[in-house]
Design a protein around this motif. Structure first.
Motif, mmCIF file in Angstrom:
data_model
loop_
_atom_site.group_PDB
_atom_site.id
_atom_site.type_symbol
_atom_site.label_atom_id
_atom_site.label_comp_id
_atom_site.label_asym_id
_atom_site.label_seq_id
_atom_site.Cartn_x
_atom_site.Cartn_y
_atom_site.Cartn_z
ATOM 1 N N ILE A 41 89.323 37.531 15.882
ATOM 2 C CA ILE A 41 88.860 37.443 14.491
ATOM 3 C C ILE A 41 89.291 36.090 13.943
ATOM 4 O O ILE A 41 90.463 35.708 14.076
ATOM 5 C CB ILE A 41 89.471 38.567 13.629
ATOM 6 N N TYR A 42 88.347 35.377 13.331
ATOM 7 C CA TYR A 42 88.629 34.082 12.733
ATOM 8 C C TYR A 42 88.197 34.102 11.268
ATOM 9 O O TYR A 42 87.095 34.542 10.957
ATOM 10 C CB TYR A 42 87.852 32.960 13.446
ATOM 11 N N SER A 43 89.051 33.599 10.393
ATOM 12 C CA SER A 43 88.674 33.485 8.988
ATOM 13 C C SER A 43 88.374 32.030 8.664
ATOM 14 O O SER A 43 89.214 31.150 8.854
ATOM 15 C CB SER A 43 89.795 33.977 8.072
ATOM 16 N N GLU A 44 87.167 31.800 8.192
ATOM 17 C CA GLU A 44 86.761 30.491 7.687
ATOM 18 C C GLU A 44 86.598 30.581 6.180
ATOM 19 O O GLU A 44 86.003 29.712 5.561
ATOM 20 C CB GLU A 44 85.465 30.068 8.374
ATOM 21 N N ALA A 45 87.131 31.644 5.594
ATOM 22 C CA ALA A 45 86.987 31.921 4.165
ATOM 23 C C ALA A 45 88.097 31.232 3.370
ATOM 24 O O ALA A 45 89.110 30.804 3.922
ATOM 25 C CB ALA A 45 87.036 33.422 3.924
ATOM 26 N N ASN A 46 87.910 31.189 2.058
ATOM 27 C CA ASN A 46 88.898 30.613 1.159
ATOM 28 C C ASN A 46 89.793 31.665 0.521
ATOM 29 O O ASN A 46 90.720 31.317 -0.201
ATOM 30 C CB ASN A 46 88.201 29.793 0.061
ATOM 31 N N GLN A 47 89.492 32.930 0.753
ATOM 32 C CA GLN A 47 90.297 34.015 0.190
ATOM 33 C C GLN A 47 90.527 35.084 1.254
ATOM 34 O O GLN A 47 89.817 35.119 2.252
ATOM 35 C CB GLN A 47 89.607 34.624 -1.033
ATOM 36 N N PRO A 48 91.508 35.957 1.052
ATOM 37 C CA PRO A 48 91.754 37.014 2.047
ATOM 38 C C PRO A 48 90.716 38.133 1.953
ATOM 39 O O PRO A 48 90.182 38.414 0.878
ATOM 40 C CB PRO A 48 93.146 37.522 1.686
ATOM 41 N N TYR A 49 90.470 38.769 3.086
ATOM 42 C CA TYR A 49 89.564 39.917 3.168
ATOM 43 C C TYR A 49 90.208 40.989 4.033
ATOM 44 O O TYR A 49 90.959 40.693 4.952
ATOM 45 C CB TYR A 49 88.211 39.526 3.786
ATOM 46 N N ASP A 50 89.874 42.246 3.747
ATOM 47 C CA ASP A 50 90.238 43.347 4.624
ATOM 48 C C ASP A 50 89.095 43.512 5.618
ATOM 49 O O ASP A 50 87.919 43.387 5.263
ATOM 50 C CB ASP A 50 90.442 44.643 3.838
ATOM 51 N N VAL A 51 89.450 43.790 6.861
ATOM 52 C CA VAL A 51 88.454 43.938 7.921
ATOM 53 C C VAL A 51 88.758 45.216 8.683
ATOM 54 O O VAL A 51 89.907 45.464 9.057
ATOM 55 C CB VAL A 51 88.495 42.733 8.891
ATOM 56 N N THR A 52 87.738 46.045 8.885
ATOM 57 C CA THR A 52 87.892 47.228 9.729
ATOM 58 C C THR A 52 87.010 47.063 10.954
ATOM 59 O O THR A 52 85.876 46.581 10.862
ATOM 60 C CB THR A 52 87.524 48.538 9.003
ATOM 61 N N LEU A 53 87.542 47.460 12.098
ATOM 62 C CA LEU A 53 86.827 47.429 13.369
ATOM 63 C C LEU A 53 86.777 48.858 13.881
ATOM 64 O O LEU A 53 87.815 49.511 13.992
ATOM 65 C CB LEU A 53 87.562 46.544 14.379
ATOM 66 N N GLU A 54 85.579 49.328 14.180
ATOM 67 C CA GLU A 54 85.418 50.703 14.658
ATOM 68 C C GLU A 54 84.423 50.710 15.812
ATOM 69 O O GLU A 54 83.504 49.901 15.849
ATOM 70 C CB GLU A 54 84.878 51.608 13.554
ATOM 71 N N ALA A 55 84.606 51.656 16.727
ATOM 72 C CA ALA A 55 83.647 51.855 17.808
ATOM 73 C C ALA A 55 83.411 53.348 17.971
ATOM 74 O O ALA A 55 84.293 54.166 17.707
ATOM 75 C CB ALA A 55 84.158 51.251 19.108
ATOM 76 N N PHE A 56 82.183 53.680 18.388
ATOM 77 C CA PHE A 56 81.760 55.073 18.521
ATOM 78 C C PHE A 56 80.970 55.246 19.802
ATOM 79 O O PHE A 56 80.188 54.371 20.180
ATOM 80 C CB PHE A 56 80.869 55.479 17.340
ATOM 81 N N LYS A 57 81.155 56.395 20.454
ATOM 82 C CA LYS A 57 80.321 56.738 21.604
ATOM 83 C C LYS A 57 78.907 56.994 21.097
ATOM 84 O O LYS A 57 78.724 57.746 20.148
ATOM 85 C CB LYS A 57 80.844 57.987 22.309
ATOM 86 N N PRO A 58 77.903 56.390 21.705
ATOM 87 C CA PRO A 58 76.538 56.537 21.185
ATOM 88 C C PRO A 58 75.984 57.958 21.258
ATOM 89 O O PRO A 58 75.288 58.403 20.362
ATOM 90 C CB PRO A 58 75.703 55.593 22.040
ATOM 91 N N GLU A 59 76.322 58.705 22.317
ATOM 92 C CA GLU A 59 75.720 60.034 22.475
ATOM 93 C C GLU A 59 76.367 61.093 21.593
ATOM 94 O O GLU A 59 75.718 62.049 21.197
ATOM 95 C CB GLU A 59 75.723 60.470 23.943
ATOM 96 N N THR A 60 77.652 60.935 21.255
ATOM 97 C CA THR A 60 78.345 61.961 20.466
ATOM 98 C C THR A 60 78.791 61.476 19.091
ATOM 99 O O THR A 60 79.198 62.276 18.259
ATOM 100 C CB THR A 60 79.605 62.453 21.210
#
Length: 163
Positions: A41-60
Motif C-alpha cells: 500500500i502506498y499513499s500519495e495523498a496529502n492527508q491520512p485515510y483508513d483503508v480496509t482490505l478484504e477477500a472473499f471466496k467467489p462461490e460461497t
C-alpha cells in the motif's frame, strides 16, 4: 556383484522411489502447495485515510482476508500476504473526517496473481494486480474494476465474481 555395484543400484532405486513419493504427495495435496501474493500500500495523498482490505471466496462469499490500516501522507505499508487462490479482493478507502466518503475497488485474485499494489491519492484509489500471462510467462497488464462512492456510502460492482 561387488559392493560398489550394490551401493550404486541401491542409490538409483532410492532416488526413483523418492521421486515417486514426491509425485504422489503433490497429487494428494494438490492445491495445498499454493503461493502467496504480496500486498503493498502506498499513499500519495496529502492527508491520512483508513483503508480496509478484504477477500472473499467467489462461490460461497465467505470472507478469507480482513485487514485494516490507517495510512498517513507519504506512508508505505505492507499487508499480510493473500493466498494465491481464486478470491474476490476488495479495497476501501475511507475519509477519516467524513466516514461516509468512501471509495471501493474490487479485483479477482487467481493462482497467477504475483503482486497487489494499492495506491491512495486524495482523489482516487488505484488497485493494480500483476499476473503471469498463461502462454508466454510474461506479466499481464493490471486489470481493475472500479466501484465509485457516493455520499451515502459505497456502491460495489457485483460483476467481478462473473469474470
Amino acid at each position: 556383484m561387488n559392493r560398489r555395484t550394490v551401493l550404486r543400484t541401491a542409490g538409483v532405486v532410492a532416488t526413483v522411489g523418492l521421486s515417486g513419493c514426491v509425485e504422489a504427495l503433490q497429487e494428494h495435496y494438490e492445491g495445498s502447495f499454493r503461493g502467496v501474493v504480496p500486498v503493498e500500500i502506498y499513499s500519495e495523498a496529502n492527508q491520512p485515510y483508513d483503508v480496509t482490505l478484504e477477500a472473499f471466496k467467489p462461490e460461497t462469499d465467505r470472507q478469507t482476508y480482513d485487514e485494516s490500516f490507517t495510512i498517513t501522507a507519504g506512508q508505505r505499508a505492507t499487508a499480510p500476504h493473500l493466498e494465491a487462490t481464486e478470491q474476490r479482493f476488495r479495497v476501501t478507502k475511507i475519509d477519516r473526517e467524513d466516514r461516509t466518503r468512501q471509495l471501493t475497488k474490487e479485483e479477482r485474485i487467481t493462482p497467477r496473481t504475483n503482486n497487489v499494489t494499492v495506491r491512495i491519492t486524495d482523489d482516487d484509489l488505484i488497485l493494480e494486480l500483476e499476473r503471469d500471462d498463461e502462454e508466454s510467462g510474461a506479466v499481464a497488464e493490471p486489470d481493475s474494476v472500479d466501484s465509485n462512492s457516493s455520499d451515502t456510502g459505497t456502491s460495489t460492482n457485483e460483476s467481478v465474481a462473473d469474470r
